[in-house]
Design a protein around this motif. Structure first.
Motif, PDB file in Angstrom:
ATOM      1  N   LEU B  71     -75.122  22.953   6.458  1.00 41.79           N
ATOM      2  CA  LEU B  71     -74.383  22.746   7.717  1.00 41.79           C
ATOM      3  C   LEU B  71     -74.529  21.300   8.212  1.00 41.79           C
ATOM      4  O   LEU B  71     -73.572  20.681   8.685  1.00 41.79           O
ATOM      5  CB  LEU B  71     -74.892  23.725   8.773  1.00 41.79           C
ATOM      6  N   ARG B  72     -75.717  20.776   8.051  1.00 39.51           N
ATOM      7  CA  ARG B  72     -76.001  19.452   8.597  1.00 39.51           C
ATOM      8  C   ARG B  72     -75.315  18.344   7.809  1.00 39.51           C
ATOM      9  O   ARG B  72     -74.966  17.310   8.370  1.00 39.51           O
ATOM     10  CB  ARG B  72     -77.504  19.231   8.583  1.00 39.51           C
ATOM     11  N   SER B  73     -75.142  18.560   6.516  1.00 42.65           N
ATOM     12  CA  SER B  73     -74.411  17.538   5.749  1.00 42.65           C
ATOM     13  C   SER B  73     -72.906  17.743   5.914  1.00 42.65           C
ATOM     14  O   SER B  73     -72.129  16.799   5.785  1.00 42.65           O
ATOM     15  CB  SER B  73     -74.807  17.561   4.271  1.00 42.65           C
ATOM     16  N   ALA B  74     -72.488  18.981   6.223  1.00 37.98           N
ATOM     17  CA  ALA B  74     -71.062  19.237   6.433  1.00 37.98           C
ATOM     18  C   ALA B  74     -70.579  18.574   7.719  1.00 37.98           C
ATOM     19  O   ALA B  74     -69.470  18.048   7.777  1.00 37.98           O
ATOM     20  CB  ALA B  74     -70.807  20.734   6.491  1.00 37.98           C
ATOM     21  N   TRP B  75     -71.403  18.593   8.743  1.00 34.99           N
ATOM     22  CA  TRP B  75     -71.065  17.921  10.018  1.00 34.99           C
ATOM     23  C   TRP B  75     -72.292  17.119  10.442  1.00 34.99           C
ATOM     24  O   TRP B  75     -73.120  17.599  11.209  1.00 34.99           O
ATOM     25  CB  TRP B  75     -70.649  18.939  11.085  1.00 34.99           C
ATOM     26  N   ALA B  77     -73.588  15.337  12.536  1.00 35.15           N
ATOM     27  CA  ALA B  77     -73.745  14.827  13.901  1.00 35.15           C
ATOM     28  C   ALA B  77     -74.425  15.894  14.744  1.00 35.15           C
ATOM     29  O   ALA B  77     -74.087  16.098  15.897  1.00 35.15           O
ATOM     30  CB  ALA B  77     -72.383  14.469  14.487  1.00 35.15           C
ATOM     31  N   LEU B  78     -75.368  16.599  14.139  1.00 34.01           N
ATOM     32  CA  LEU B  78     -75.968  17.732  14.838  1.00 34.01           C
ATOM     33  C   LEU B  78     -77.340  17.429  15.422  1.00 34.01           C
ATOM     34  O   LEU B  78     -77.780  18.095  16.357  1.00 34.01           O
ATOM     35  CB  LEU B  78     -76.074  18.937  13.896  1.00 34.01           C
ATOM     36  N   GLY B  79     -78.024  16.445  14.868  1.00 37.33           N
ATOM     37  CA  GLY B  79     -79.379  16.218  15.356  1.00 37.33           C
ATOM     38  C   GLY B  79     -79.870  14.819  15.075  1.00 37.33           C
ATOM     39  O   GLY B  79     -79.132  13.992  14.537  1.00 37.33           O
ATOM     40  N   ALA B 270     -80.274  27.734  12.443  1.00 36.75           N
ATOM     41  CA  ALA B 270     -80.266  26.370  11.892  1.00 36.75           C
ATOM     42  C   ALA B 270     -79.529  25.420  12.833  1.00 36.75           C
ATOM     43  O   ALA B 270     -79.967  24.293  13.067  1.00 36.75           O
ATOM     44  CB  ALA B 270     -79.609  26.363  10.515  1.00 36.75           C
ATOM     45  N   LEU B 271     -78.430  25.886  13.393  1.00 32.81           N
ATOM     46  CA  LEU B 271     -77.649  25.051  14.320  1.00 32.81           C
ATOM     47  C   LEU B 271     -78.475  24.724  15.569  1.00 32.81           C
ATOM     48  O   LEU B 271     -78.523  23.568  16.015  1.00 32.81           O
ATOM     49  CB  LEU B 271     -76.364  25.785  14.715  1.00 32.81           C
ATOM     50  N   GLY B 278     -85.471  16.867  12.889  1.00 33.65           N
ATOM     51  CA  GLY B 278     -84.908  16.039  11.828  1.00 33.65           C
ATOM     52  C   GLY B 278     -84.546  16.930  10.646  1.00 33.65           C
ATOM     53  O   GLY B 278     -85.051  18.056  10.541  1.00 33.65           O
ATOM     54  N   ALA B 279     -83.710  16.405   9.743  1.00 37.14           N
ATOM     55  CA  ALA B 279     -83.204  17.228   8.644  1.00 37.14           C
ATOM     56  C   ALA B 279     -84.331  17.746   7.746  1.00 37.14           C
ATOM     57  O   ALA B 279     -84.323  18.910   7.330  1.00 37.14           O
ATOM     58  CB  ALA B 279     -82.198  16.429   7.835  1.00 37.14           C
ATOM     59  N   GLY B 280     -85.327  16.904   7.452  1.00 37.78           N
ATOM     60  CA  GLY B 280     -86.419  17.292   6.553  1.00 37.78           C
ATOM     61  C   GLY B 280     -87.244  18.424   7.126  1.00 37.78           C
ATOM     62  O   GLY B 280     -87.515  19.431   6.461  1.00 37.78           O
ATOM     63  N   VAL B 281     -87.643  18.279   8.392  1.00 34.24           N
ATOM     64  CA  VAL B 281     -88.468  19.303   9.049  1.00 34.24           C
ATOM     65  C   VAL B 281     -87.690  20.610   9.131  1.00 34.24           C
ATOM     66  O   VAL B 281     -88.231  21.698   8.902  1.00 34.24           O
ATOM     67  CB  VAL B 281     -88.849  18.839  10.480  1.00 34.24           C
ATOM     68  N   GLN B 282     -86.402  20.488   9.420  1.00 31.62           N
ATOM     69  CA  GLN B 282     -85.580  21.684   9.560  1.00 31.62           C
ATOM     70  C   GLN B 282     -85.491  22.452   8.243  1.00 31.62           C
ATOM     71  O   GLN B 282     -85.535  23.683   8.221  1.00 31.62           O
ATOM     72  CB  GLN B 282     -84.189  21.296  10.039  1.00 31.62           C
TER      73      GLN B 282
END
Lengths: 290, 347
Positions: B71-75, B77-79, B270-271, B278-282
């Motif tokens: 999801l995070r690479s698809a959009w 601008a989430l975090g 996840a959202l 951050g992406a790694g921690v998530q």
């Protein structure tokens, strides 16, 4: 876009310090007592060596930093305020996000974010891609673009919503001469329409100092000089003449006349145009002949 | 609310999540699970299905994991740290509309991938030997006290049966003073049948099945006829009525729909967490959360593995708490927080 008496950008005694290292004990003064006033319809160049504070100044104008300042306003509002951002176009040093999208898709998405109708957004995207010279590559993912092409797309993205103020950080970096000429032409057209632009650049010679209304020179976070390019870059006691419609036979006479007035001709030869303007002219001729 | 930004963000997000790579990956995993399930030589078709069927449940988890992870690479601008955060922020427009769009795109992708998984599971089941006939399952609840002595009864309300059905009784066994190894003897009075049927539970823990003919709704009475054997209770156990057969494709689709809330929980979780992490921690949090979710015994009737093993499809049900949690996560995920992208200090 109309020019008013209120400045578009007003900065007084702006200072910014970055903290780094353990518990942020290492400090770096990025900007020190910077003053800047940019009026509507002017094109301001911000120049200086690497690390002189150009990008930090832009980050302050965009509301990405929280500096200390007596006054800091963009369009009369706090930097980063939505009302000032919607009238602002920005080109940053980095690459654009969503690299998997094609150039056209990316600009259409920009249009949708700005609440433009899909048809309008697509038409505007096509027009801008034509203007920045990317119409051939419009259906390619922009992650595949070279640095220069990416800068062209970033420039088109900044122009998309016809902003009143353009803040451009190295817009011509990595561009070919034709791209630099395109940026120069677009900037001149933007200011002719009453728009304002602040441009940080290392390619001042390529863009042409005469393109700018004002130059602001930064060094170690301070403004060392600010004014018209002829004041900032002019060599005291020298003049440069550009003569047109003058034959070779007239040159000795002109030289003698100058010497009789106490002057000295230091160089003599045909005036050279920039490579960008030459390529742009060739491109125009080719298009018109097709 | 900027509906155009919402739609555009949804389209961009969905296009990335339901790409050719995603479809191929799901197909590859389906094939791998199928091969693992059929690797052993099994004595009968039924045992082949028993080995293969529950394995397919893993396939139903895949869309949720895929969408939550991508999801995070698809959009992006989430975090904090996402590449498009600054671009979106400097547009000077509301951040809620694109976030809502990204979540809608994620949910739409989830639905599309669940349908794809249902198609894959159906195709695999059609190709394999020993495929049982899937039937609709209705969970019934018996009433009455524990059957410990002869003459004690429990009742079960049976819905109208339109075609032949099978009633599976899985009573709960208790330790008591009587002999545990002795079989439990019962009689079952089925509605619209004059003669009660005899039922014998031969061992401690054994289940029983009854064939029921077409009948109107009525009360089924189970009565203990002997004191021998351990006390049992159908009210504390599990009773399932297997009714009309369901075409395989529909069965798999129903399973996919039943699994959707779990996947939604994962994706909206996840959202919501992407806003702050951050992406790694998530990613690490997601890796931990998925097996935990899979093992939670909160809603056993919707367990895909068990339904595949038993070849039954339960009616989908959603607890209000579950719906509330999903709604809360969705709302939380749509709130944009401001996150600085560089450390700073005013002099």
């Amino acid at each position: 876009m109309t020019a008013t008496n209120d400045p578009i950008v007003l900065v007084q005694s702006l200072s910014l310090t970055y903290r780094s290292g353990f518990l942020g004990r290492r400090r770096l003064a990025a900007l020190r007592d910077v003053d800047l006033r940019v009026d509507a319809g002017t094109l301001v160049g911000v120049v200086g060596p690497n690390g002189s504070g150009k990008s930090s100044l832009f980050r302050c104008l965009l509301g990405l930093e929280h500096p200390l300042a007596k006054q800091l306003a963009v369009h009369g509002k706090r930097p980063g305020a939505r009302r000032s951002l919607v009238h602002l176009g920005y080109v940053s040093e980095g690459r654009l996000p969503l690299g998997r999208l094609t150039a056209r898709e990316f600009l259409t998405l920009t249009g949708a974010i700005a609440n433009r109708r899909p048809g309008d957004a697509r038409a505007r995207a096509d027009t801008l891609l034509e203007r920045v010279g990317l119409s051939q590559a419009r259906d390619r993912a922009h992650a595949e673009f070279s640095t220069g092409m990416e800068r062209r797309l970033a420039f088109a993205n900044a122009l998309f919503h016809e902003p009143q103020l353009l803040i451009l950080d190295e817009p011509s970096s990595g561009m070919d001469p034709l791209g630099i000429e395109m940026v120069r032409t677009e900037l001149i057209a933007h200011t002719a329409r009453g728009g304002t632009a602040i441009v940080a650049t290392h390619s001042l010679e390529a863009l042409g100092p005469e393109t700018f209304d004002e130059l602001c020179v930064l060094l170690d976070g301070r403004v060392v000089t600010h004014g018209h390019p002829s004041e900032v870059l002019g060599i005291a006691g020298t003049r440069e003449l550009r003569l047109t419609s003058v034959g070779e036979a007239a040159m000795p006479k002109i030289q003698r006349a100058i010497e009789a007035l106490g002057g000295r001709v230091e160089s003599d030869g045909p005036a050279l145009r920039s490579l960008g303007s030459l390529l742009a002219e060739v491109q125009r001729r080719t298009k018109s002949s097709l | 609310m900027n509906a155009r930004a919402t739609l555009a963000a949804a389209r961009v997000t969905m296009a990335h999540l339901v790409s050719g790579t995603a479809l191929a990956l799901h197909g590859f995993v389906a094939l791998a699970l199928w091969l693992v399930g059929t690797a052993r030589t099994l004595p009968s078709d039924a045992s082949a299905w028993a080995a293969r069927g529950p394995l397919l449940a893993l396939l139903f988890w895949l869309p949720g994991i895929w969408v939550a992870a991508k999801l995070r690479s698809a959009w992006p601008a989430l975090g904090p740290g996402d590449e498009a955060v600054r671009w979106l922020r400097l547009s000077g427009r509301t951040q809620v509309a694109p976030r809502l769009g990204a979540s809608l795109g994620g949910v739409a992708a989830l639905v599309a991938l669940h349908v794809w998984v249902a198609i894959l599971a159906s195709a695999g089941s059609v190709a394999g030997a020993g495929r049982p006939e899937f039937r609709r399952a209705i969970e019934l609840h018996a009433q009455g006290t524990i059957l410990a002595r002869a003459g004690q009864r429990q009742t079960l309300e049976i819905p109208a049966i339109r075609s032949r059905a099978r009633l599976r009784l899985e009573p709960r066994y208790f330790f008591g003073p009587s002999e545990l190894r002795a079989p439990v003897r019962l009689t079952v009075r089925v509605p619209e049948e004059a003669i009660p049927r005899k039922l014998r539970l031969p061992d401690f823990g054994a289940a029983a099945e009854l064939q029921l003919e077409r009948a109107d709704a009525g009360t089924l009475v189970i009565e203990r006829t002997s004191d021998r054997g351990p006390p049992v209770s159908f009210a504390r156990g599990r009773t399932v009525l297997r009714t009309n057969p369901i075409p395989l494709g529909w069965a798999m689709l129903a399973l996919a729909i039943q699994h959707l809330p779990w996947a939604l929980l994962l994706v909206l979780g996840a959202l919501a967490t992407s806003t702050l992490l951050g992406a790694g921690v998530q990613t690490i949090c997601l890796l931990g959360a998925t097996p935990t979710l899979a093992m939670l015994p909160l809603f056993p009737e919707t367990s895909a593995a068990r339904q595949l093993g038993e070849a039954t499809i339960s009616a989908p049900s959603l607890a209000p708490v579950f719906v509330s949690v999903i709604a809360a996560l969705w709302c939380l995920g749509c709130i944009p927080f401001g996150f600085p992208d560089r450390r700073f200090e005013a002099r």
